[in-house]
Design an enzyme around this catalytic site. Structure first.
Site, PDB file in Angstrom:
ATOM      1  N   ARG A   1       0.835  -1.205   0.000  1.00 11.63           N
ATOM      2  CA  ARG A   1       0.000   0.000   0.000  1.00 11.63           C
ATOM      3  C   ARG A   1       0.869   1.255   0.000  1.00 11.63           C
ATOM      4  NH1 ARG A   1      -3.981  -0.793   4.771  1.00 11.63           N
ATOM      5  NH2 ARG A   1      -4.774   1.232   4.062  1.00 11.63           N
TER       6      ARG A   1
ATOM      7  N   HIS B   1      -6.637   8.007  11.281  1.00  8.63           N
ATOM      8  CA  HIS B   1      -6.057   6.658  11.397  1.00  8.63           C
ATOM      9  C   HIS B   1      -4.565   6.636  11.092  1.00  8.63           C
ATOM     10  CE1 HIS B   1     -10.420   5.167  10.596  1.00  8.63           C
ATOM     11  NE2 HIS B   1     -10.265   5.621  11.806  1.00  8.63           N
TER      12      HIS B   1
ATOM     13  N   CYS C   1       8.021   1.549  22.805  1.00  2.00           N
ATOM     14  CA  CYS C   1       8.739   2.496  23.678  1.00  2.00           C
ATOM     15  C   CYS C   1       8.328   3.943  23.377  1.00  2.00           C
ATOM     16  CB  CYS C   1      10.249   2.358  23.472  1.00  2.00           C
ATOM     17  SG  CYS C   1      10.799   2.958  21.859  1.00  2.00           S
TER      18      CYS C   1
ATOM     19  N   CYS D   1      13.475  -1.357  16.460  1.00  2.00           N
ATOM     20  CA  CYS D   1      13.289   0.033  16.892  1.00  2.00           C
ATOM     21  C   CYS D   1      14.657   0.624  17.209  1.00  2.00           C
ATOM     22  CB  CYS D   1      12.407   0.104  18.136  1.00  2.00           C
ATOM     23  SG  CYS D   1      12.411   1.748  18.880  1.00  2.00           S
TER      24      CYS D   1
ATOM     25  N   CYS E   1      14.795   1.683  21.339  1.00  2.00           N
ATOM     26  CA  CYS E   1      14.864   0.705  22.435  1.00  2.00           C
ATOM     27  C   CYS E   1      15.528  -0.589  21.982  1.00  2.00           C
ATOM     28  CB  CYS E   1      13.462   0.417  22.974  1.00  2.00           C
ATOM     29  SG  CYS E   1      12.447  -0.538  21.835  1.00  2.00           S
TER      30      CYS E   1
END
Ligand code: BV8
Length: 306
Positions: A72, A123, A142, A191, A194
């Protein structure tokens, strides 16, 4: 009592109106070539789009859900805003008392130059990236978030979602009979803050709460004063809280105006109240016409003078 699809009666109401709210859905971006949720049966590789748009689906198979979003992202990056997006952006520039609420995560409103203080992306966005901790039962992360990440593919493991095929060919990714190699979690970027959580699309999934400050700001805007017109554009109005705003904003003199391919189907006309309008057709064709008294004529490229 003007007929529900009488454009000149609507223009008369529009020119007398101050406060306007819009609630937009996937039908607004259809003319930009992006599939709606219910279009094509709402299926992506035999998966219901609504099933993939959940924290549960991501925890179960992050690779599959990322392929769905990477596809998408690729489609939205290669799409362009249409005359409907430009008309709404022009209305916002002309009328500071116009607020646009959109369920669309395709980034086409901002790309159409819609003033950021007059649009609420309910959204989230396909191009925001957040942290999710798979071991955390409510999937919280986090708090790390990155905005406007337009990498395509998002990461090497998702290259299949960024392929282009000749028009008459089917992208293997979309062919449910085409077996997909499972993408190991280790190939999904971690991430950076973190280094424990995974990176996930910055959209609001089903069973996830929308941004509280944004919801409060919308409620406060609606309560501030009478809303003269609510434009309900290209949405099946089944997903909450988005589907509740037209009713919440309605007062005695409010006109709720449905702009949808199916607006004049008997079951939809039956829902109309006094002062309401319903215009069946493509939002990208109808919006420039309906808003013309305020925004004028578009330039050749569909944009409007500021
Ligand atoms: C929440 C992002 C608190 C991800 C999306 C109250 C009652 C019942 C259920 C609930 C309720 N409150 C909460 C719920 C649960 C749920 C919900 O609403 N379920 C529905 C299915 C019944 N809501 C939530 O979970 C929300 N969170 O409430 O948090 C909470 C938490 C836990 C438990 C309880 C409460 C979060 C909802 C957000 C989900 N994320 N998108 C992604 O995109 O992948 S929703 C996603 O689907 C879209 O953003 C959009 O909102 C929706 C699709 O709808 P449309 O955009 O309208 O598209 P659709 O294809 O359906 O229709 C297109 C229309 O356009 C059609 O009418 C067609 O005729 C028309 N059209 C087509 N072409 C054109 C056209 N019109 C004009 N021109 C054209 N060319």
């Amino acid at each position: 009592m003007p007929k529900y699809n009488d454009i000149s009666a609507f223009h008369e109401k529009l020119t007398r109106s101050k406060r306007i709210l819009a609630v937009c859905g996937a039908g607004l971006s259809a003319a930009s070539g992006l599939p709606t949720f219910r279009g094509a049966g709402g299926l992506w590789r035999n998966h219901r789009a609504t099933d993939l748009a959940t924290p549960t689906a991501f925890v179960k198979d992050p690779g599959l859900v990322w392929l769905f979003y990477a596809y998408r992202r690729h489609m939205a990056l290669n799409a362009t805003p249409n005359a409907g997006h430009f008309a709404l952006a022009a209305l916002a520039r002309k009328n500071g008392k116009f607020l646009c609420l959109s369920q669309n995560v395709d980034n086409l409103h901002p790309r159409a130059g819609h003033p950021s203080e007059q649009i609420k992306l309910l959204h989230g966005s396909l191009f925001d990236i957040k942290c999710i901790d798979l071991n955390d039962e409510d999937g919280e992360g986090c708090g790390w978030i990155q905005h406007d990440n337009f990498d395509d593919p998002f990461c090497p493991a998702l290259a299949a979602a960024a392929e282009d095929v000749e028009p008459d060919k089917t992208l293997p990714l979309l062919d449910p009979d085409h077996e997909l190699a499972k993408i190991p979690v280790s190939e999904i970027p971690k991430c950076p803050q973190c280094s424990n959580g995974l990176q996930r699309p910055g959209v609001v999934w089903f069973d996830e709460s929308l941004d509280g400050n944004m919801l409060d700001a919308i409620d406060a805007w609606i309560k501030q004063d009478v809303v003269d017109i609510v434009l309900v554009i290209g949405t099946s109005a089944v997903v909450y809280p988005a589907a509740g705003y037209a009713g919440q904003a309605r007062s005695g003199s409010t006109s709720v105006v449905t702009i949808n391919l199916e607006a004049e189907l008997p079951q939809n006309l039956a829902k109309l109240k006094k002062n309401d309008f319903a215009f069946a057709g493509d939002a990208a064709v109808l919006l420039p016409k309906l808003l013309e008294p305020v925004i004028g004529q578009p330039r050749k490229d569909g944009t409007y003078c500021s």
